[in-house]
Design a protein around this motif. Structure first.
Motif, PDB file in Angstrom:
ATOM      1  N   THR B  75       0.852  -1.185   0.000  1.00  0.00           N
ATOM      2  CA  THR B  75       0.000   0.000   0.000  1.00  0.00           C
ATOM      3  C   THR B  75       0.893   1.242   0.000  1.00  0.00           C
ATOM      4  OG1 THR B  75      -0.083   0.341   2.388  1.00  0.00           O
ATOM      5  CG2 THR B  75      -1.596  -1.313   1.463  1.00  0.00           C
ATOM      6  N   ALA B  76       0.272   2.400  -0.128  1.00  0.00           N
ATOM      7  CA  ALA B  76       1.051   3.650  -0.128  1.00  0.00           C
ATOM      8  C   ALA B  76       1.881   3.763   1.153  1.00  0.00           C
ATOM      9  CB  ALA B  76       0.123   4.844  -0.287  1.00  0.00           C
ATOM     10  N   GLN B  77       1.286   3.300   2.247  1.00  0.00           N
ATOM     11  CA  GLN B  77       1.966   3.321   3.542  1.00  0.00           C
ATOM     12  C   GLN B  77       3.268   2.517   3.507  1.00  0.00           C
ATOM     13  OE1 GLN B  77      -1.111   2.419   6.376  1.00  0.00           O
ATOM     14  NE2 GLN B  77       0.372   1.835   7.955  1.00  0.00           N
ATOM     15  N   GLY B  78       3.241   1.421   2.765  1.00  0.00           N
ATOM     16  CA  GLY B  78       4.399   0.538   2.726  1.00  0.00           C
ATOM     17  C   GLY B  78       5.445   0.923   1.701  1.00  0.00           C
ATOM     18  N   LEU B  79       5.180   1.970   0.933  1.00  0.00           N
ATOM     19  CA  LEU B  79       6.152   2.379  -0.084  1.00  0.00           C
ATOM     20  C   LEU B  79       7.351   3.089   0.531  1.00  0.00           C
ATOM     21  CD1 LEU B  79       3.822   3.728  -2.920  1.00  0.00           C
ATOM     22  CD2 LEU B  79       5.319   1.717  -3.066  1.00  0.00           C
ATOM     23  N   ALA B  80       7.104   3.746   1.655  1.00  0.00           N
ATOM     24  CA  ALA B  80       8.192   4.467   2.322  1.00  0.00           C
ATOM     25  C   ALA B  80       9.211   3.476   2.854  1.00  0.00           C
ATOM     26  CB  ALA B  80       7.631   5.305   3.463  1.00  0.00           C
ATOM     27  N   GLU B  81      10.470   3.835   2.755  1.00  0.00           N
ATOM     28  CA  GLU B  81      11.510   2.959   3.294  1.00  0.00           C
ATOM     29  C   GLU B  81      12.296   3.668   4.380  1.00  0.00           C
ATOM     30  OE1 GLU B  81      14.029   0.879   0.540  1.00  0.00           O
ATOM     31  OE2 GLU B  81      12.301   0.341  -0.708  1.00  0.00           O
ATOM     32  N   GLU B  82      12.400   3.013   5.526  1.00  0.00           N
ATOM     33  CA  GLU B  82      13.097   3.568   6.683  1.00  0.00           C
ATOM     34  C   GLU B  82      12.660   4.996   6.966  1.00  0.00           C
ATOM     35  OE1 GLU B  82      17.236   2.963   5.948  1.00  0.00           O
ATOM     36  OE2 GLU B  82      16.973   0.800   5.688  1.00  0.00           O
ATOM     37  N   GLY B  83      11.335   5.206   6.905  1.00  0.00           N
ATOM     38  CA  GLY B  83      10.797   6.515   7.244  1.00  0.00           C
ATOM     39  C   GLY B  83      10.947   7.555   6.152  1.00  0.00           C
ATOM     40  N   GLU B  84      11.642   7.191   5.080  1.00  0.00           N
ATOM     41  CA  GLU B  84      11.827   8.141   3.975  1.00  0.00           C
ATOM     42  C   GLU B  84      10.732   7.925   2.926  1.00  0.00           C
ATOM     43  OE1 GLU B  84      14.161  10.644   3.389  1.00  0.00           O
ATOM     44  OE2 GLU B  84      14.402  10.295   5.550  1.00  0.00           O
ATOM     45  N   HIS B  86       8.813   7.439  -0.500  1.00  0.00           N
ATOM     46  CA  HIS B  86       9.176   6.926  -1.826  1.00  0.00           C
ATOM     47  C   HIS B  86       9.365   8.126  -2.761  1.00  0.00           C
ATOM     48  CE1 HIS B  86       8.361   5.108  -5.794  1.00  0.00           C
ATOM     49  NE2 HIS B  86       8.712   3.956  -5.259  1.00  0.00           N
ATOM     50  N   PRO B  87      10.250   8.019  -3.754  1.00  0.00           N
ATOM     51  CA  PRO B  87      10.457   9.153  -4.672  1.00  0.00           C
ATOM     52  C   PRO B  87       9.166   9.697  -5.284  1.00  0.00           C
ATOM     53  CG  PRO B  87      12.103   7.453  -5.084  1.00  0.00           C
ATOM     54  CD  PRO B  87      11.180   6.917  -4.034  1.00  0.00           C
ATOM     55  N   VAL B  88       8.192   8.834  -5.558  1.00  0.00           N
ATOM     56  CA  VAL B  88       6.917   9.327  -6.109  1.00  0.00           C
ATOM     57  C   VAL B  88       6.170  10.137  -5.046  1.00  0.00           C
ATOM     58  CG1 VAL B  88       4.625   8.614  -6.950  1.00  0.00           C
ATOM     59  CG2 VAL B  88       6.687   7.543  -7.883  1.00  0.00           C
ATOM     60  N   GLN B  89       6.232   9.671  -3.807  1.00  0.00           N
ATOM     61  CA  GLN B  89       5.577  10.422  -2.724  1.00  0.00           C
ATOM     62  C   GLN B  89       6.252  11.784  -2.549  1.00  0.00           C
ATOM     63  OE1 GLN B  89       6.111   7.251   0.197  1.00  0.00           O
ATOM     64  NE2 GLN B  89       3.893   6.835   0.192  1.00  0.00           N
ATOM     65  N   ARG B  90       7.564  11.794  -2.651  1.00  0.00           N
ATOM     66  CA  ARG B  90       8.310  13.054  -2.517  1.00  0.00           C
ATOM     67  C   ARG B  90       7.931  14.012  -3.663  1.00  0.00           C
ATOM     68  NH1 ARG B  90      12.165  14.451   0.590  1.00  0.00           N
ATOM     69  NH2 ARG B  90      12.584  12.334   1.281  1.00  0.00           N
TER      70      ARG B  90
END
Lengths: 328, 168
Positions: B75-84, B86-90
């Motif tokens: 899910t969108a929640q799981g796209l982040a890695e180590e609290g950062e 995802h580039p698309v989210q950024r």
């Protein structure tokens, strides 16, 4: 949704036996149409036999053409190199259908067997002969923008919404069916029924029949083929009218042609009359128009979709003209 | 009719017992408390429930959870890695690609899946040459994301975010 049991089939024969042995059972492919209809109360199977993971997910080259497994996803079929190269009309039709998310889930057989439908079929509060035989047709005298102009009956004016099937019908596709009595093949064009006085039946398949593959015969001139879809919004919308065509030219003449129409009838409509008119004749805009008009002599539009007659004619002319220009 | 299934959701193994009628979306939200996929239309038309199922973008409202036993769901929640992010989210943050935010998790998952499809060379309805390479211009982005509606109308900035992402 009404309660149902779920079975993940291990092989096609098991799946067929499981559905054939229970009147309320249904096959589950990607589910993009069936699950929606279950939510709407339009469908209520008591057993779902999941066939989406059967080993029917390959596209293979055969001596006669291409064999497409029933479980191949729409997105994978559209992206397949041989489909893009040899049958662009099919790749184009697939890509014009639904959304990226739905194409990733919808299967080849599921796309073919999505219900022929209209907004009233999906609204259980309204009469619909297809949903409840004998209850009446709400579309006749009602909203008919998306409805049939060819081959309809006084009982049903719904259209088959698939884009993929229109291209496949133009390409003389054959479906391979596994039923309780064994395997058989039939031309895709003969899979679908016109509504007549039994609009509850979209196809000639019997309960327990499972489509396992679709075969596309060799058609070298299909490398020059196209799909044109006219719709109310630019993307993720059903066709008002669509045209699948392949054109084989010999100088300025039509050596051979394949033509099918979508959005105009209870089934993907092979325009055999127009094809006959075109073969051997000049590849001119006038000839294309006369051929389209010959096909549309049989059109019986409804108050809300009279525009489809001219729209179909123009879409046929534009599609063939573009293909003819491509060939010069 | 109850079923026991196991999903791997955002990297965590999640066994769950549920009624066979439960959609993947309801399983995530109501049974597993993973609420980043949103319920918009619940009929596959709006894209708010988009997740990655075994790496491919899908609408989770039209998929039965019981048919997903053993699957990997992101899910969108799981796209982040180590609290950062995802580039698309950024990119969505940088281009202000949302207003109310309700459709955003679905938009982001759809975009991530879409970029993978482009990388694999998959054409779209907006691609001129079916057999040539794909250039992700604005028309391509709009076509490929047509399964995600934004009722705030943040499309212009969503396209900008993905244009930036496509160029990087």
């Amino acid at each position: 949704m009404t309660p149902f049991e779920y079975l993940r089939a291990e092989d096609p024969a098991e799946a067929v036996a499981a559905v054939a042995g229970r009147p309320g059972a249904a096959f589950l492919g990607g589910g993009t149409n069936l699950v929606d209809h279950m939510k709407l109360g339009v469908a209520g199977p008591d057993l779902l036999v999941d066939v989406s993971r059967l080993p029917l997910d390959r596209v293979e080259e055969t001596a006669d053409g291409l064999r497409i497994g029933a479980a191949v996803r729409n997105s994978d079929l559209a992206a397949h190199p041989l489909v893009r190269e040899r049958y662009p009309v099919l790749a184009r039709a697939l890509l014009s259908g639904a959304s990226g998310q739905l194409r990733n889930v919808a299967t080849t057989a599921g796309n073919l067997l999505q219900r022929t439908r209209c907004p009233y079929f999906q609204d259980v509060t309204t009469p619909c002969n297809k949903r409840v035989p004998g209850s009446g047709c709400s579309a006749i005298g009602g909203y008919t923008r998306y409805h049939a102009i060819l081959g309809a009956s006084e009982h049903c004016v719904a259209t088959h919404p698939s884009d993929m099937a229109v291209a496949m019908v133009a390409l003389d596709a054959v479906v391979v069916v596994l039923g309780p009595g064994g395997a058989r093949t039939l031309p895709l064009a003969e899979l679908y029924r016109l509504p007549g006085d039994a609009p509850e039946r979209d196809t000639v398949l019997e309960h327990g029949d499972l489509i396992t593959a679709v075969e596309l015969p060799h058609l070298p001139f299909a490398r020059r083929s196209a799909y044109r879809k006219v719709r109310d919004r630019a993307s993720f919308s059903f066709a008002l009218v669509s045209v699948a065509a392949a054109l084989d030219l010999d100088g300025g003449r039509v050596r051979d042609v394949r033509l099918a129409l979508g959005g105009v009838a209870h089934r993907p409509w092979r325009a055999a009359r127009a094809e006959e008119e075109l073969r051997g004749g000049p590849a001119t805009e006038d000839a294309f128009r006369r051929a389209a008009e010959a096909e549309l002599i049989a059109a019986r539009p409804l108050p809300g979709n009279a525009f489809k007659v001219a729209m179909t004619r123009n879409a046929v002319v534009a599609t063939l003209r573009a293909l003819a220009e491509e060939g010069r | 009719m109850d079923a026991r299934i196991t999903l791997r959701v955002d990297g965590r193994v999640r066994p769950v017992a549920l009624d066979t009628r439960t959609t993947l979306l309801d399983a995530l939200r109501d049974h597993l408390s993973v609420t980043s996929p949103k319920k918009g239309c619940d009929h596959g038309q709006c894209g708010a429930c988009t997740v990655l199922l075994d790496g491919r973008r899908v609408v989770s409202c039209l998929i039965l959870a019981v048919a997903c036993d053993g699957a990997e769901v992101t899910t969108a929640q799981g796209l982040a890695e180590e609290g950062e992010p995802h580039p698309v989210q950024r990119a969505f943050l940088e281009e202000d690609a949302f207003q109310c935010g309700f459709c955003t998790p679905g938009q982001v998952c759809s975009a991530v899946g879409m970029l993978e499809e482009v990388k694999a060379g998959h054409p779209s309805d907006a691609t001129d040459d079916l057999t040539g390479p794909v250039t992700l211009d604005d028309e391509e982005i709009r076509e490929r994301l047509s399964g995600n509606l934004c009722r705030c109308g943040a499309y212009v900035n969503i396209v900008a975010a993905l244009r930036e992402e496509a160029e990087s």
